[in-house]
Design a protein around this motif. Structure first.
Motif, short mmCIF file in Angstrom:
data_model
loop_
_atom_site.label_atom_id
_atom_site.label_comp_id
_atom_site.label_asym_id
_atom_site.label_seq_id
_atom_site.Cartn_x
_atom_site.Cartn_y
_atom_site.Cartn_z
N THR A 84 1.04 -1.27 -0.08
CA THR A 84 0.13 0.21 0.12
C THR A 84 0.78 1.20 0.17
OG1 THR A 84 -1.64 -1.12 1.14
CG2 THR A 84 -1.99 1.20 1.19
N LYS A 85 2.04 1.15 0.70
CA LYS A 85 2.87 2.45 1.03
C LYS A 85 3.45 2.55 -0.61
CE LYS A 85 3.73 2.59 5.72
NZ LYS A 85 4.80 2.77 6.37
N ASN A 88 1.11 4.27 -2.80
CA ASN A 88 1.28 5.71 -2.39
C ASN A 88 2.37 6.43 -3.10
OD1 ASN A 88 -1.10 5.97 -1.16
ND2 ASN A 88 -0.26 5.62 0.71
N TYR A 89 3.57 5.95 -3.04
CA TYR A 89 4.79 6.51 -3.38
C TYR A 89 5.16 6.46 -4.88
CZ TYR A 89 5.87 7.69 1.38
OH TYR A 89 5.72 8.21 2.61
#
Length: 156
Positions: A84-85, A88-89
């Motif tokens: 998920t991170k 996001n990035y």
């Protein structure tokens, strides 16, 4: 760059979770792990080793299966958080997905060779490359410039 690091990390965690899953459900691998651990602990005392090896046939396997099941679930939770991170990035979700999938295939092959003596032949690598090429093609086809219906694209 940060998204790539998270995506590779989540691919590694996915490979580790599948490794734990193999030990959680495959009795032969769990039994061999139990015997290897006992051999390591009792390397100097062969009598203790033979007495303790009966544990691997009785209750030791249940503990190994339960431990690796909990590890598999826990690592999967961390993997999804990391993925998920990565989403996001990353600039696009497919970029994170391609990197995650490539890392997962790579680390799975390495872990399979090192821990289980699996043979990963050139056909397996070819299949992996084709899957990754397909993901890259999806990424490039998804990034075509948007245009209004009825208008032409400008040539550069």
């Amino acid at each position: 760059m940060k998204g790539q690091i998270y995506a590779v990390s989540s691919g590694l965690l996915a490979a580790l979770a599948s490794l734990c899953g193999k030990y959680a459900v495959a009795s032969s691998e769990a039994h061999e792990l139990c015997l290897d651990l006992l051999a390591y602990w009792y390397e100097d005392n062969e009598d203790e080793y033979h007495l303790s090896s009966q544990l691997c046939q009785n209750y030791g396997l249940y503990y190994i299966h339960a431990t690796f099941l909990v590890l598999m679930i826990s690592i999967n939770c961390v993997m999804w958080t990391t993925f998920t991170k990565a989403l996001n990035y990353s600039s696009t979700s497919i970029e994170a997905t391609i990197t995650n999938t490539a890392a997962n295939f790579f680390f799975t092959a390495i872990l399979g060779q090192v821990l289980f003596g699996e043979v990963v032949n050139s056909l397996w690598w070819l299949g992996t490359v084709l899957i990754l090429c397909g993901l890259v093609l999806m990424h490039h086809s998804h990034n075509k410039p948007a245009r209004k219906p009825g208008t032409r694209l400008k040539r550069q």
